[in-house]
Design a protein around this motif. Structure first.
Motif, PDB file in Angstrom:
ATOM      1  N   ILE A  77       2.633  10.998   3.597  1.00 50.29           N
ATOM      2  CA  ILE A  77       1.554  10.844   2.628  1.00 50.29           C
ATOM      3  C   ILE A  77       0.280  10.474   3.383  1.00 50.29           C
ATOM      4  CG2 ILE A  77       2.047   8.401   2.171  1.00 50.29           C
ATOM      5  CD1 ILE A  77       1.375   8.998  -0.802  1.00 50.29           C
ATOM      6  N   LYS A  78      -0.836  11.058   2.949  1.00 50.89           N
ATOM      7  CA  LYS A  78      -2.118  10.727   3.524  1.00 50.89           C
ATOM      8  C   LYS A  78      -3.169  10.816   2.431  1.00 50.89           C
ATOM      9  CE  LYS A  78      -3.205  15.394   5.144  1.00 50.89           C
ATOM     10  NZ  LYS A  78      -3.554  16.221   6.331  1.00 50.89           N
ATOM     11  N   TRP A  79      -4.338  10.242   2.722  1.00 54.95           N
ATOM     12  CA  TRP A  79      -5.388  10.188   1.727  1.00 54.95           C
ATOM     13  C   TRP A  79      -6.605  10.944   2.201  1.00 54.95           C
ATOM     14  CZ3 TRP A  79      -1.699   6.836   2.743  1.00 54.95           C
ATOM     15  CH2 TRP A  79      -0.939   6.388   1.649  1.00 54.95           C
ATOM     16  N   THR A  80      -7.233  11.676   1.302  1.00 57.19           N
ATOM     17  CA  THR A  80      -8.408  12.451   1.627  1.00 57.19           C
ATOM     18  C   THR A  80      -9.660  11.613   1.372  1.00 57.19           C
ATOM     19  OG1 THR A  80      -8.682  13.331  -0.590  1.00 57.19           O
ATOM     20  CG2 THR A  80      -7.178  14.511   0.883  1.00 57.19           C
ATOM     21  N   ASP A  81     -10.795  12.142   1.780  1.00 55.58           N
ATOM     22  CA  ASP A  81     -12.047  11.435   1.566  1.00 55.58           C
ATOM     23  C   ASP A  81     -12.311  11.157   0.097  1.00 55.58           C
ATOM     24  OD1 ASP A  81     -13.812  13.148   4.257  1.00 55.58           O
ATOM     25  OD2 ASP A  81     -12.531  11.384   4.235  1.00 55.58           O
ATOM     26  N   GLY A  82     -11.818  12.014  -0.758  1.00 59.88           N
ATOM     27  CA  GLY A  82     -12.032  11.842  -2.191  1.00 59.88           C
ATOM     28  C   GLY A  82     -11.078  10.868  -2.826  1.00 59.88           C
ATOM     29  N   GLY A  83     -10.256  10.221  -2.035  1.00 62.16           N
ATOM     30  CA  GLY A  83      -9.315   9.247  -2.585  1.00 62.16           C
ATOM     31  C   GLY A  83      -8.067   9.870  -3.168  1.00 62.16           C
ATOM     32  N   ILE A  84      -7.897  11.152  -2.978  1.00 64.40           N
ATOM     33  CA  ILE A  84      -6.710  11.836  -3.487  1.00 64.40           C
ATOM     34  C   ILE A  84      -5.647  11.828  -2.400  1.00 64.40           C
ATOM     35  CG2 ILE A  84      -5.796  14.033  -4.335  1.00 64.40           C
ATOM     36  CD1 ILE A  84      -8.662  14.667  -5.279  1.00 64.40           C
ATOM     37  N   PHE A  85      -4.431  11.516  -2.788  1.00 66.94           N
ATOM     38  CA  PHE A  85      -3.391  11.509  -1.782  1.00 66.94           C
ATOM     39  C   PHE A  85      -2.700  12.861  -1.726  1.00 66.94           C
ATOM     40  CE2 PHE A  85       0.579  11.534  -4.087  1.00 66.94           C
ATOM     41  CZ  PHE A  85       0.254  11.043  -5.331  1.00 66.94           C
ATOM     42  N   PHE A  86      -2.222  13.174  -0.547  1.00 71.03           N
ATOM     43  CA  PHE A  86      -1.503  14.427  -0.319  1.00 71.03           C
ATOM     44  C   PHE A  86      -0.141  14.087   0.234  1.00 71.03           C
ATOM     45  CE2 PHE A  86      -0.918  18.831   0.483  1.00 71.03           C
ATOM     46  CZ  PHE A  86      -0.206  18.912   1.668  1.00 71.03           C
TER      47      PHE A  86
ATOM     48  N   ILE B 257       7.418   9.916  -2.353  1.00 64.55           N
ATOM     49  CA  ILE B 257       6.698   8.976  -1.506  1.00 64.55           C
ATOM     50  C   ILE B 257       5.473   8.480  -2.265  1.00 64.55           C
ATOM     51  CG2 ILE B 257       5.334  10.774  -0.345  1.00 64.55           C
ATOM     52  CD1 ILE B 257       5.641   9.116   2.257  1.00 64.55           C
ATOM     53  N   SER B 258       5.174   7.183  -2.140  1.00 62.94           N
ATOM     54  CA  SER B 258       4.042   6.606  -2.863  1.00 62.94           C
ATOM     55  C   SER B 258       3.518   5.392  -2.106  1.00 62.94           C
ATOM     56  CB  SER B 258       4.467   6.206  -4.283  1.00 62.94           C
ATOM     57  OG  SER B 258       5.461   5.181  -4.234  1.00 62.94           O
ATOM     58  N   ARG B 259       2.414   4.834  -2.632  1.00 65.09           N
ATOM     59  CA  ARG B 259       1.786   3.695  -1.947  1.00 65.09           C
ATOM     60  C   ARG B 259       1.356   2.643  -2.944  1.00 65.09           C
ATOM     61  NH1 ARG B 259      -3.902   3.864   1.417  1.00 65.09           N
ATOM     62  NH2 ARG B 259      -4.898   3.612  -0.602  1.00 65.09           N
ATOM     63  N   ASP B 260       1.459   1.400  -2.529  1.00 61.54           N
ATOM     64  CA  ASP B 260       0.903   0.269  -3.265  1.00 61.54           C
ATOM     65  C   ASP B 260      -0.241  -0.291  -2.439  1.00 61.54           C
ATOM     66  OD1 ASP B 260       0.303  -2.318  -4.259  1.00 61.54           O
ATOM     67  OD2 ASP B 260       2.304  -2.487  -5.124  1.00 61.54           O
ATOM     68  N   ASN B 261      -1.480  -0.063  -2.884  1.00 65.74           N
ATOM     69  CA  ASN B 261      -2.636  -0.494  -2.111  1.00 65.74           C
ATOM     70  C   ASN B 261      -2.641  -1.996  -1.880  1.00 65.74           C
ATOM     71  OD1 ASN B 261      -3.451   2.113  -2.104  1.00 65.74           O
ATOM     72  ND2 ASN B 261      -5.089   1.856  -3.594  1.00 65.74           N
ATOM     73  N   ALA B 262      -2.369  -2.725  -2.943  1.00 63.79           N
ATOM     74  CA  ALA B 262      -2.470  -4.189  -2.871  1.00 63.79           C
ATOM     75  C   ALA B 262      -1.493  -4.778  -1.867  1.00 63.79           C
ATOM     76  CB  ALA B 262      -2.248  -4.790  -4.240  1.00 63.79           C
ATOM     77  N   LYS B 263      -0.372  -4.115  -1.687  1.00 60.00           N
ATOM     78  CA  LYS B 263       0.656  -4.636  -0.786  1.00 60.00           C
ATOM     79  C   LYS B 263       0.679  -3.933   0.559  1.00 60.00           C
ATOM     80  CE  LYS B 263       3.704  -6.037  -4.581  1.00 60.00           C
ATOM     81  NZ  LYS B 263       5.046  -5.901  -5.196  1.00 60.00           N
ATOM     82  N   SER B 264      -0.209  -2.974   0.758  1.00 56.72           N
ATOM     83  CA  SER B 264      -0.216  -2.196   2.002  1.00 56.72           C
ATOM     84  C   SER B 264       1.192  -1.715   2.332  1.00 56.72           C
ATOM     85  CB  SER B 264      -0.770  -3.031   3.163  1.00 56.72           C
ATOM     86  OG  SER B 264      -2.140  -3.286   2.981  1.00 56.72           O
ATOM     87  N   THR B 265       1.801  -1.147   1.348  1.00 57.40           N
ATOM     88  CA  THR B 265       3.195  -0.734   1.483  1.00 57.40           C
ATOM     89  C   THR B 265       3.360   0.700   0.997  1.00 57.40           C
ATOM     90  OG1 THR B 265       3.986  -3.002   1.188  1.00 57.40           O
ATOM     91  CG2 THR B 265       5.575  -1.241   0.792  1.00 57.40           C
ATOM     92  N   VAL B 266       4.127   1.453   1.729  1.00 58.22           N
ATOM     93  CA  VAL B 266       4.474   2.819   1.346  1.00 58.22           C
ATOM     94  C   VAL B 266       5.953   2.833   0.980  1.00 58.22           C
ATOM     95  CG1 VAL B 266       4.681   5.201   2.146  1.00 58.22           C
ATOM     96  CG2 VAL B 266       2.680   3.839   2.775  1.00 58.22           C
ATOM     97  N   TYR B 267       6.264   3.520  -0.099  1.00 58.79           N
ATOM     98  CA  TYR B 267       7.636   3.562  -0.594  1.00 58.79           C
ATOM     99  C   TYR B 267       8.220   4.963  -0.481  1.00 58.79           C
ATOM    100  CZ  TYR B 267       6.152  -0.814  -2.767  1.00 58.79           C
ATOM    101  OH  TYR B 267       5.660  -2.065  -2.978  1.00 58.79           O
ATOM    102  N   LEU B 268       9.526   5.006  -0.372  1.00 56.01           N
ATOM    103  CA  LEU B 268      10.244   6.265  -0.479  1.00 56.01           C
ATOM    104  C   LEU B 268      11.338   6.054  -1.515  1.00 56.01           C
ATOM    105  CD1 LEU B 268      10.518   9.169   0.643  1.00 56.01           C
ATOM    106  CD2 LEU B 268      12.335   8.291   2.127  1.00 56.01           C
ATOM    107  N   GLN B 269      11.117   6.599  -2.696  1.00 57.83           N
ATOM    108  CA  GLN B 269      12.116   6.540  -3.753  1.00 57.83           C
ATOM    109  C   GLN B 269      13.083   7.694  -3.552  1.00 57.83           C
ATOM    110  OE1 GLN B 269      12.562   4.260  -6.366  1.00 57.83           O
ATOM    111  NE2 GLN B 269      14.468   5.403  -6.714  1.00 57.83           N
TER     112      GLN B 269
END
Length: 122
Positions: A51-60, A73-85
């Protein structure tokens, strides 16, 4: 100091679910792509998802064929954590799972976690 710490691994029966976490320290998550990889005994390490984020704040997000439709795959900004469900787990998903970080303009993953074991067995 850059550090990635995985957690959430364990043993589960086929068809079950697990959620892996990758907590990142020492860098700004927006500037890095985060990937999940796995390595089964006797096999080479393989890509699972990223997962990565573009300049527009959209994740890919991208996924290996083996993960499509089952893993998210996802991210929690507040926790600086990336998840894999991981859902609908299969015995062939058994492996040590690693998260890794790559600068968005870089060509390779430079930082790796210690890994977390996932075992899928009846």
């Amino acid at each position: 100091q850059v550090q990635l710490v995985e957690s959430g691994g364990g043993s589960v029966q086929p068809g079950g679910s697990l959620r892996l976490s990758c907590a990142v320290y020492g860098f700004i998550l927006d500037y890095y792509a985060i990937g999940w990889f796995r390595q089964a005994p006797g096999k080479e390490r393989e890509f699972v998802a990223s997962i990565k984020w573009t300049d527009g704040g959209i994740f890919f997000a991208s996924y290996a064929d083996s993960a499509k439709g089952r893993f998210t795959i996802s991210r929690d900004n507040a926790k600086s954590t990336v998840y894999l469900q991981m859902n609908s787990l299969k015995p062939e998903d058994t492996a040590v799972y690693y998260c890794a970080a790559k600068y968005v303009l870089g060509s390779q993953y430079d930082y790796w976690g210690q890994g977390t074991q996932v075992t899928v067995s009846s």
